[in-house]
Scaffold this motif. Structure first.
Motif, mmCIF file in Angstrom:
data_model
loop_
_atom_site.group_PDB
_atom_site.id
_atom_site.type_symbol
_atom_site.label_atom_id
_atom_site.label_comp_id
_atom_site.label_asym_id
_atom_site.label_seq_id
_atom_site.Cartn_x
_atom_site.Cartn_y
_atom_site.Cartn_z
ATOM 1 N N LYS B 99 74.646 -49.592 -3.107
ATOM 2 C CA LYS B 99 75.408 -50.018 -4.283
ATOM 3 C C LYS B 99 75.397 -48.944 -5.369
ATOM 4 O O LYS B 99 76.404 -48.679 -6.010
ATOM 5 N N ALA B 100 74.220 -48.337 -5.583
ATOM 6 C CA ALA B 100 74.088 -47.324 -6.634
ATOM 7 C C ALA B 100 74.828 -46.044 -6.273
ATOM 8 O O ALA B 100 75.448 -45.411 -7.126
ATOM 9 N N GLY B 101 74.770 -45.668 -4.974
ATOM 10 C CA GLY B 101 75.324 -44.387 -4.544
ATOM 11 C C GLY B 101 76.812 -44.411 -4.260
ATOM 12 O O GLY B 101 77.530 -43.457 -4.581
ATOM 13 N N ASP B 102 77.313 -45.498 -3.653
ATOM 14 C CA ASP B 102 78.709 -45.541 -3.214
ATOM 15 C C ASP B 102 79.676 -45.620 -4.378
ATOM 16 O O ASP B 102 80.787 -45.105 -4.317
ATOM 17 N N ASP B 103 79.264 -46.320 -5.431
ATOM 18 C CA ASP B 103 80.185 -46.553 -6.548
ATOM 19 C C ASP B 103 79.371 -46.588 -7.846
ATOM 20 O O ASP B 103 79.119 -47.655 -8.410
ATOM 21 N N PRO B 104 78.935 -45.394 -8.305
ATOM 22 C CA PRO B 104 78.027 -45.329 -9.460
ATOM 23 C C PRO B 104 78.602 -45.999 -10.711
ATOM 24 O O PRO B 104 77.857 -46.590 -11.487
ATOM 25 N N GLU B 105 79.945 -45.915 -10.899
ATOM 26 C CA GLU B 105 80.528 -46.522 -12.097
ATOM 27 C C GLU B 105 80.418 -48.043 -12.065
ATOM 28 O O GLU B 105 80.080 -48.669 -13.071
ATOM 29 N N LEU B 106 80.713 -48.613 -10.887
ATOM 30 C CA LEU B 106 80.610 -50.070 -10.767
ATOM 31 C C LEU B 106 79.144 -50.501 -10.915
ATOM 32 O O LEU B 106 78.827 -51.515 -11.529
ATOM 33 N N PHE B 107 78.237 -49.684 -10.370
ATOM 34 C CA PHE B 107 76.807 -49.968 -10.485
ATOM 35 C C PHE B 107 76.384 -49.982 -11.961
ATOM 36 O O PHE B 107 75.682 -50.895 -12.407
ATOM 37 N N ALA B 108 76.859 -48.992 -12.715
ATOM 38 C CA ALA B 108 76.537 -48.917 -14.149
ATOM 39 C C ALA B 108 77.115 -50.138 -14.881
ATOM 40 O O ALA B 108 76.473 -50.705 -15.774
ATOM 41 N N THR B 109 78.320 -50.533 -14.471
ATOM 42 C CA THR B 109 78.957 -51.720 -15.055
ATOM 43 C C THR B 109 78.087 -52.953 -14.825
ATOM 44 O O THR B 109 77.833 -53.733 -15.745
ATOM 45 N N TYR B 110 77.606 -53.097 -13.588
ATOM 46 C CA TYR B 110 76.787 -54.264 -13.295
ATOM 47 C C TYR B 110 75.415 -54.184 -13.953
ATOM 48 O O TYR B 110 74.789 -55.209 -14.196
ATOM 49 N N GLN B 111 74.943 -52.980 -14.264
ATOM 50 C CA GLN B 111 73.668 -52.905 -15.009
ATOM 51 C C GLN B 111 73.848 -53.496 -16.402
ATOM 52 O O GLN B 111 72.972 -54.189 -16.891
ATOM 53 N N VAL B 112 75.004 -53.259 -17.012
ATOM 54 C CA VAL B 112 75.301 -53.878 -18.310
ATOM 55 C C VAL B 112 75.403 -55.397 -18.146
ATOM 56 O O VAL B 112 74.824 -56.175 -18.919
ATOM 57 N N LEU B 113 76.108 -55.824 -17.100
ATOM 58 C CA LEU B 113 76.310 -57.263 -16.886
ATOM 59 C C LEU B 113 74.991 -57.982 -16.590
ATOM 60 O O LEU B 113 74.766 -59.098 -17.067
ATOM 61 N N THR B 114 74.102 -57.366 -15.805
ATOM 62 C CA THR B 114 72.836 -58.034 -15.493
ATOM 63 C C THR B 114 71.984 -58.175 -16.755
ATOM 64 O O THR B 114 71.285 -59.169 -16.914
ATOM 65 N N GLU B 115 72.090 -57.184 -17.666
ATOM 66 C CA GLU B 115 71.317 -57.292 -18.911
ATOM 67 C C GLU B 115 71.740 -58.498 -19.757
ATOM 68 O O GLU B 115 70.924 -59.100 -20.431
ATOM 69 N N GLU B 116 73.041 -58.829 -19.705
ATOM 70 C CA GLU B 116 73.500 -59.966 -20.506
ATOM 71 C C GLU B 116 73.439 -61.287 -19.730
ATOM 72 O O GLU B 116 73.764 -62.330 -20.274
ATOM 73 N N ASN B 117 73.015 -61.242 -18.452
ATOM 74 C CA ASN B 117 72.950 -62.462 -17.639
ATOM 75 C C ASN B 117 71.548 -62.664 -17.054
ATOM 76 O O ASN B 117 71.368 -62.732 -15.839
ATOM 77 N N GLY B 118 70.572 -62.782 -17.951
ATOM 78 C CA GLY B 118 69.176 -62.919 -17.551
ATOM 79 C C GLY B 118 68.930 -64.070 -16.583
ATOM 80 O O GLY B 118 68.157 -63.930 -15.638
ATOM 81 N N GLU B 119 69.604 -65.184 -16.801
ATOM 82 C CA GLU B 119 69.387 -66.354 -15.942
ATOM 83 C C GLU B 119 69.863 -66.113 -14.517
ATOM 84 O O GLU B 119 69.199 -66.489 -13.554
ATOM 85 N N VAL B 120 71.047 -65.488 -14.404
ATOM 86 C CA VAL B 120 71.603 -65.179 -13.081
ATOM 87 C C VAL B 120 70.667 -64.222 -12.340
ATOM 88 O O VAL B 120 70.390 -64.389 -11.149
#
Lengths: 196, 196
Positions: B99-120
């Motif tokens: 996930k991190a290597g194939d699409d670094p931009e999408l991975f970075a996007t999801y790092q932002v999203l996971t930070e705002e979705n602690g419960e998920v």
């Protein structure tokens, strides 16, 4: 007695730099602020630290070395290798946690500084894993630990316990069961090392 | 055939949301962008996802669930507990690294999203440690693993291997010896679990 009447040592400059960083934050602190705090010219500061970057690297090293010094003293005490490993990991966790908890602003400041001083951090990690390698080697020599490559095993121990010393995990250190989490990982690691 | 002629399912909305996030980044992506990409009104999107926050939570869950699904399939295969544990940890690392290597931009996007979705994220981690608990329990039942509290031990295994699945370590996954680092930690953990 004015501050300038004391000899301007590197250590006094580093103390003042930490204080300036604490007050102004890592983005705004300047060499002029440090010189002003010491009542000297900025040229006097530059005679000890050639550039602002060198000064920031040195103050980062000083902050990290404080942890290493505590652990070095511990490693010199007379323990069996397993007790020493447990005490060393607990002392490392305690030192990091104390830094994070006692002065969160200064801790945040140093997180910025460590990011810009990769080499200083690398040397700090090498210091710590060298100490761990020594503990693993002592355990191998006494027949208590199994490890074909003590340096590689020490690094694995360091990585396996990262949750309890990597500053990225500082928010987790406030979890109510963090001690139990720590004990469980240490137990797993110690069992993994034992020859039994 | 216009996109609207297909039935508007939650899955189609989530697919489009991921694409919009990839294109616009997590800060700028809006529900209107998602609706436009699907050729529907934003009201149609809101009928499936009540708020933008709910939609962002759902797309984060979908991203995390893709990892869990691979591992669940693996856990159902017929392995001994030690082989299964090794394969499971390797598959988790591989999934995260891909996930991190194939699409670094999408991975970075999801790092932002996971930070705002602690419960998920919490639910995702609970899923993974539940799978690990099952593996540890199987090993205890067969007499291969020692653990008085399989859930606590599973959590210790999860914490000890964090370097190889916590996205905070993604930069370390490009280190040339990362495979050797992984093998050394897995070896330590597996030895720590064995009854021997």
């Amino acid at each position: 007695m004015s501050p300038t009447s004391e000899t301007l040592t590197a250590e006094r400059i580093l103390e003042a730099t930490e204080e300036v960083l604490r007050r102004h934050g890592p983005a705004k602190a300047t060499v002029v602020d440090v010189a002003r705090a010491l009542g000297v010219s900025h040229g006097s500061v530059y005679r000890h630290f050639r550039t602002k970057a060198v000064l920031r690297g040195a103050v980062t090293k000083r902050w990290l070395d404080r942890t290493t010094a505590d652990l070095t003293a511990l490693a010199a005490e007379d323990h069996g290798p397993e007790d020493l490993l447990r005490a060393w990991l607990a002392a490392l966790f305690e030192a990091k946690r104390r830094k994070a908890g006692d002065d969160p602003e200064l801790f945040a400041t140093y997180q910025v500084l460590t990011e810009e001083n990769g080499e200083v951090v690398g040397a700090h990690i090498a210091d710590l894993t060298d100490q761990l390698t020594q503990i693993v080697r002592t355990g191998v020599d006494s027949g208590e630990f199994a490890a074909t490559d003590p340096a590689a095993t020490a690094r694995a121990v360091f990585h396996a316990t990262a949750r309890f010393h990597d500053p990225a995990y500082a928010p987790a250190w406030r979890q109510p069961d963090i001690e139990a989490q720590f004990e469980a990982v240490v137990e797993l690691v110690v069992r993994g090392l034992r020859t039994r």
